[in-house]
Design a protein around this motif. Structure first.
Motif, PDB file in Angstrom:
ATOM      1  N   LYS A 187       0.813  -1.220   0.000  1.00 23.82           N
ATOM      2  CA  LYS A 187       0.000   0.000   0.000  1.00 23.82           C
ATOM      3  C   LYS A 187       0.849   1.274   0.000  1.00 23.82           C
ATOM      4  O   LYS A 187       0.301   2.373  -0.048  1.00 23.82           O
ATOM      5  CB  LYS A 187      -0.926   0.003   1.215  1.00 23.82           C
ATOM      6  N   LEU A 188       2.172   1.127   0.058  1.00 24.37           N
ATOM      7  CA  LEU A 188       3.025   2.310   0.117  1.00 24.37           C
ATOM      8  C   LEU A 188       2.982   3.118  -1.182  1.00 24.37           C
ATOM      9  O   LEU A 188       2.797   4.343  -1.160  1.00 24.37           O
ATOM     10  CB  LEU A 188       4.460   1.908   0.444  1.00 24.37           C
ATOM     11  N   LEU A 189       3.178   2.448  -2.308  1.00 25.81           N
ATOM     12  CA  LEU A 189       3.187   3.171  -3.587  1.00 25.81           C
ATOM     13  C   LEU A 189       1.840   3.820  -3.897  1.00 25.81           C
ATOM     14  O   LEU A 189       1.802   5.002  -4.272  1.00 25.81           O
ATOM     15  CB  LEU A 189       3.615   2.230  -4.713  1.00 25.81           C
ATOM     16  N   PRO A 190       0.710   3.093  -3.764  1.00 25.58           N
ATOM     17  CA  PRO A 190      -0.578   3.758  -4.008  1.00 25.58           C
ATOM     18  C   PRO A 190      -0.822   4.929  -3.055  1.00 25.58           C
ATOM     19  O   PRO A 190      -1.610   5.829  -3.373  1.00 25.58           O
ATOM     20  CB  PRO A 190      -1.602   2.646  -3.780  1.00 25.58           C
ATOM     21  N   GLY A 191      -0.153   4.928  -1.908  1.00 26.43           N
ATOM     22  CA  GLY A 191      -0.371   6.000  -0.940  1.00 26.43           C
ATOM     23  C   GLY A 191       0.466   7.233  -1.171  1.00 26.43           C
ATOM     24  O   GLY A 191       0.279   8.247  -0.486  1.00 26.43           O
ATOM     25  N   ARG A 237      11.418  -0.230  -2.857  1.00 29.98           N
ATOM     26  CA  ARG A 237      12.332   0.862  -2.502  1.00 29.98           C
ATOM     27  C   ARG A 237      12.691   1.685  -3.743  1.00 29.98           C
ATOM     28  O   ARG A 237      12.683   2.927  -3.713  1.00 29.98           O
ATOM     29  CB  ARG A 237      13.611   0.309  -1.870  1.00 29.98           C
ATOM     30  N   ALA A 238      13.023   0.985  -4.818  1.00 31.01           N
ATOM     31  CA  ALA A 238      13.407   1.687  -6.041  1.00 31.01           C
ATOM     32  C   ALA A 238      12.246   2.503  -6.598  1.00 31.01           C
ATOM     33  O   ALA A 238      12.421   3.653  -7.035  1.00 31.01           O
ATOM     34  CB  ALA A 238      13.903   0.681  -7.083  1.00 31.01           C
ATOM     35  N   ALA A 239      11.052   1.921  -6.567  1.00 31.90           N
ATOM     36  CA  ALA A 239       9.882   2.637  -7.091  1.00 31.90           C
ATOM     37  C   ALA A 239       9.564   3.867  -6.242  1.00 31.90           C
ATOM     38  O   ALA A 239       9.194   4.929  -6.776  1.00 31.90           O
ATOM     39  CB  ALA A 239       8.683   1.692  -7.139  1.00 31.90           C
ATOM     40  N   LEU A 240       9.712   3.751  -4.934  1.00 33.97           N
ATOM     41  CA  LEU A 240       9.489   4.898  -4.056  1.00 33.97           C
ATOM     42  C   LEU A 240      10.524   5.985  -4.319  1.00 33.97           C
ATOM     43  O   LEU A 240      10.203   7.183  -4.325  1.00 33.97           O
ATOM     44  CB  LEU A 240       9.535   4.455  -2.587  1.00 33.97           C
ATOM     45  N   ALA A 241      11.772   5.570  -4.535  1.00 29.94           N
ATOM     46  CA  ALA A 241      12.836   6.542  -4.773  1.00 29.94           C
ATOM     47  C   ALA A 241      12.560   7.373  -6.019  1.00 29.94           C
ATOM     48  O   ALA A 241      12.859   8.578  -6.057  1.00 29.94           O
ATOM     49  CB  ALA A 241      14.180   5.826  -4.887  1.00 29.94           C
ATOM     50  N   THR A 242      11.989   6.752  -7.071  1.00 25.82           N
ATOM     51  CA  THR A 242      11.681   7.502  -8.284  1.00 25.82           C
ATOM     52  C   THR A 242      10.607   8.555  -8.034  1.00 25.82           C
ATOM     53  O   THR A 242      10.486   9.510  -8.808  1.00 25.82           O
ATOM     54  CB  THR A 242      11.205   6.559  -9.409  1.00 25.82           C
ATOM     55  N   ARG A 243       9.832   8.383  -6.968  1.00 23.02           N
ATOM     56  CA  ARG A 243       8.803   9.373  -6.598  1.00 23.02           C
ATOM     57  C   ARG A 243       9.306  10.353  -5.536  1.00 23.02           C
ATOM     58  O   ARG A 243       8.533  11.139  -5.014  1.00 23.02           O
ATOM     59  CB  ARG A 243       7.563   8.644  -6.063  1.00 23.02           C
ATOM     60  N   GLY A 244      10.606  10.265  -5.228  1.00 29.17           N
ATOM     61  CA  GLY A 244      11.170  11.184  -4.247  1.00 29.17           C
ATOM     62  C   GLY A 244      10.856  10.819  -2.816  1.00 29.17           C
ATOM     63  O   GLY A 244      10.888  11.687  -1.930  1.00 29.17           O
ATOM     64  N   GLN A 254      12.186  19.666   2.475  1.00 31.54           N
ATOM     65  CA  GLN A 254      11.080  18.744   2.760  1.00 31.54           C
ATOM     66  C   GLN A 254      11.459  17.324   2.320  1.00 31.54           C
ATOM     67  O   GLN A 254      11.946  17.120   1.214  1.00 31.54           O
ATOM     68  CB  GLN A 254       9.815  19.197   2.035  1.00 31.54           C
ATOM     69  N   GLN A 255      11.248  16.380   3.216  1.00 31.91           N
ATOM     70  CA  GLN A 255      11.524  14.975   2.935  1.00 31.91           C
ATOM     71  C   GLN A 255      10.260  14.162   3.194  1.00 31.91           C
ATOM     72  O   GLN A 255       9.520  14.445   4.143  1.00 31.91           O
ATOM     73  CB  GLN A 255      12.665  14.447   3.814  1.00 31.91           C
ATOM     74  N   ARG A 256      10.045  13.175   2.348  1.00 29.61           N
ATOM     75  CA  ARG A 256       8.917  12.269   2.555  1.00 29.61           C
ATOM     76  C   ARG A 256       9.449  10.855   2.717  1.00 29.61           C
ATOM     77  O   ARG A 256      10.332  10.429   1.969  1.00 29.61           O
ATOM     78  CB  ARG A 256       7.933  12.347   1.386  1.00 29.61           C
ATOM     79  N   VAL A 257       8.918  10.136   3.707  1.00 31.05           N
ATOM     80  CA  VAL A 257       9.333   8.759   3.957  1.00 31.05           C
ATOM     81  C   VAL A 257       8.104   7.862   3.958  1.00 31.05           C
ATOM     82  O   VAL A 257       6.999   8.288   4.314  1.00 31.05           O
ATOM     83  CB  VAL A 257      10.097   8.610   5.295  1.00 31.05           C
ATOM     84  N   ALA A 258       8.321   6.619   3.555  1.00 31.78           N
ATOM     85  CA  ALA A 258       7.281   5.589   3.585  1.00 31.78           C
ATOM     86  C   ALA A 258       7.789   4.465   4.470  1.00 31.78           C
ATOM     87  O   ALA A 258       8.892   3.945   4.250  1.00 31.78           O
ATOM     88  CB  ALA A 258       6.975   5.088   2.181  1.00 31.78           C
ATOM     89  N   ILE A 259       6.993   4.092   5.467  1.00 30.18           N
ATOM     90  CA  ILE A 259       7.432   3.157   6.504  1.00 30.18           C
ATOM     91  C   ILE A 259       6.533   1.926   6.497  1.00 30.18           C
ATOM     92  O   ILE A 259       5.312   2.040   6.451  1.00 30.18           O
ATOM     93  CB  ILE A 259       7.395   3.840   7.892  1.00 30.18           C
TER      94      ILE A 259
END
Length: 484
Positions: free
Chosen positions: A423-427, A464-471, A450-455
């Motif tokens: 659910k991290l990427l859809p969120g 991880r790689a897909a999240l990184a492409t979204r910053g 500003q930093q955004r993290v997904a936990i």
């Protein structure tokens, strides 16, 4: 083999008290099963030559208390020339005699002396404590009182009108074991994985006795539903009546509706709680506001969190249960365990497990917050904290699970916690909208980094790689535990 986990600071503090060689009157407080007695035992084991007299005070009439004292005197082989007390006054004098003889006297469940039929004891003890304090350098022993009901213990020792007010020399408050200590415990018994840490922490938090119960039932590393069955559902289960024996018996059924609603709906507002109570009992005259005040201030079972940057008196607060075990019991286990004689056990276990999974998302938020604090306190990692804001909400329904600030570098970090990493990427898009709403409401942070993290409990390389492409920075439980 079970060992003593964590508590090094508290053990050192108590050891210093015991090694002074003069009179002390120490108070140790903490929730039931948190390890107060074990801490005292551990500290005394490391202090050579200290004689001990320990008694657990029963919730009974004076005769029951005196009977327990007599039994303990036999158990600890108190010399026969020390009189066996026949009254509460004589009990206070016996404690004085033992302290002058070099004994460390430990009275467990001391809060029961707040009962009306036992309260005179505190006046008798005051006289003994004052005499011992006046002669402190010549008194080699001391008194430790332990208690698990915070409100009653405070009334006995901290109220200005209480006989024992301002008499203690030392005060220790035991909190839950920290998360790194729990990880050490689980690793020592082959029970660690990030997902299992979240499951057990949501269930037991940092109560060492609960983990030990699971270990002694050979289920600490077992499958989720089998652990629930053996710890809660069997007639011999060690935790089947734990919540009733501690939390709920003290409340005598008066606050159940409020507690259950907040357990099942973390972050409930005052209006939502009132609406729920009225829906169940339209003619009820229950004063919900008064109940909430008592549950927060007296019993410390609830906490009220304000919208960030709001005044303390702001009306938009949200309510949460402070204790993971109580929340898990009321939200997931109680109704299923109570039906065990009427419905198939397998169905009940399945429902209980699913309910626990549902509230583990909120537990993950609390765990991430605790680990951020601990990492910053120890100077570990790349994000020191100067402030941490536990959640944000406004009338538009904006919700951010973690807001962490470093004023020195003018960096603000926004976190989103998901029990299910899928659910991290859809969120991400939702998080972006909520961060934008936050910055619109608080423009002083627009120029900050500003930093955004997904936990999540575990995040694989592809996510991880897909999240990184979204910053977005990926952080899982192993990341947050690294270096602790």
């Amino acid at each position: 083999m079970w060992e003593f986990y964590g508590r090094q600071r508290e053990q050192d503090d108590l050891g210093r008290i015991l090694q002074r060689g003069r009179w002390f009157f120490a108070r140790i407080t903490g929730r039931r099963r948190i390890g107060k007695t074990t801490l005292v035992q551990r500290a005394l084991q490391t202090t050579d030559g200290r004689r001990v007299f320990y008694v657990q005070i029963p919730d009974s009439a004076p005769a029951g208390v005196l009977s327990a004292v007599h039994d303990a005197m036999e158990t600890f082989k108190i010399p026969s020339d020390v009189p066996r007390p026949t009254s509460l006054l004589a009990l206070a004098r016996t404690i004085e005699t033992l302290a002058r003889s070099g004994f460390v006297v430990a009275l467990d469940e001391f809060q029961y002396f707040s009962r009306k039929h036992l309260h005179d004891f505190t006046s008798f003890l005051q006289a003994s404590v004052d005499r011992l304090s006046a002669d402190a350098s010549n008194v080699p022993g001391g008194l430790i009182v332990l208690g698990s009901l915070h409100a009653e213990l405070v009334a006995l020792l901290d109220d200005r009108d209480a006989p024992l007010y301002n008499r203690t020399t030392d005060n220790l408050q035991l909190q839950h074991l920290d998360i790194p200590s729990i990880v050490h415990l689980l690793r020592a018994h082959g029970a660690y994985s990030p997902e299992r840490l979240l499951f057990l922490w949501n269930l037991f938090e940092g109560v060492p006795k609960f983990y030990r119960d699971a270990y002694e039932h050979s289920i600490l590393a077992g499958e989720r539903q089998e652990l629930l069955r053996r710890m809660f559902f069997l007639s011999s289960s060690p935790l089947r009546h734990e919540a009733d024996n501690w939390f709920l018996s003290e409340l005598r059924g008066r606050y159940d509706v409020v507690l259950k609603h907040v357990a099942r709906n973390p972050g409930s507002t005052h209006g939502q709680i009132v609406e729920h109570v009225r829906a169940l009992s339209p003619d009820s005259k229950e004063q919900v506001g008064g109940y909430l005040k008592i549950l927060i201030e007296k019993y410390q079972m609830l906490e009220r969190k304000q919208p960030i940057f709001s005044r303390p008196s702001a009306a938009k607060g949200r309510y949460y249960l402070r204790d993971n075990f109580l929340r898990s019991w009321l939200a997931a286990l109680q109704s299923q365990v109570s039906a065990v004689n009427f419905q198939p056990e397998a169905d009940l276990l399945q429902r209980a497990d699913q309910h626990l999974m549902d509230i583990e998302g909120f537990a993950l938020e609390r765990m991430a917050t605790a680990l951020y604090h601990e990492r910053s306190r120890r100077g570990i990692g790349d994000y020191p904290l100067t402030r941490q804001l536990e959640g944000f909400w406004d009338r538009a329904g904006v919700e951010i699970d973690l807001v962490a600030l470093d004023d020195d570098s003018k960096t603000i970090r926004f976190g989103s916690c998901k029990r299910n990493p899928a659910k991290l990427l859809p969120g991400v898009a939702v998080q972006e909208r909520h961060v934008a709403a936050f910055l619109a409401a608080h423009p002083q942070y627009r120029d900050w980094t500003q930093q955004r993290v997904a936990i999540a409990p575990v995040i694989d390389a592809d996510v991880r790689a897909a999240l990184a492409t979204r910053g977005v920075i990926a952080q899982d439980i192993p990341d947050l535990l690294h270096g602790l």
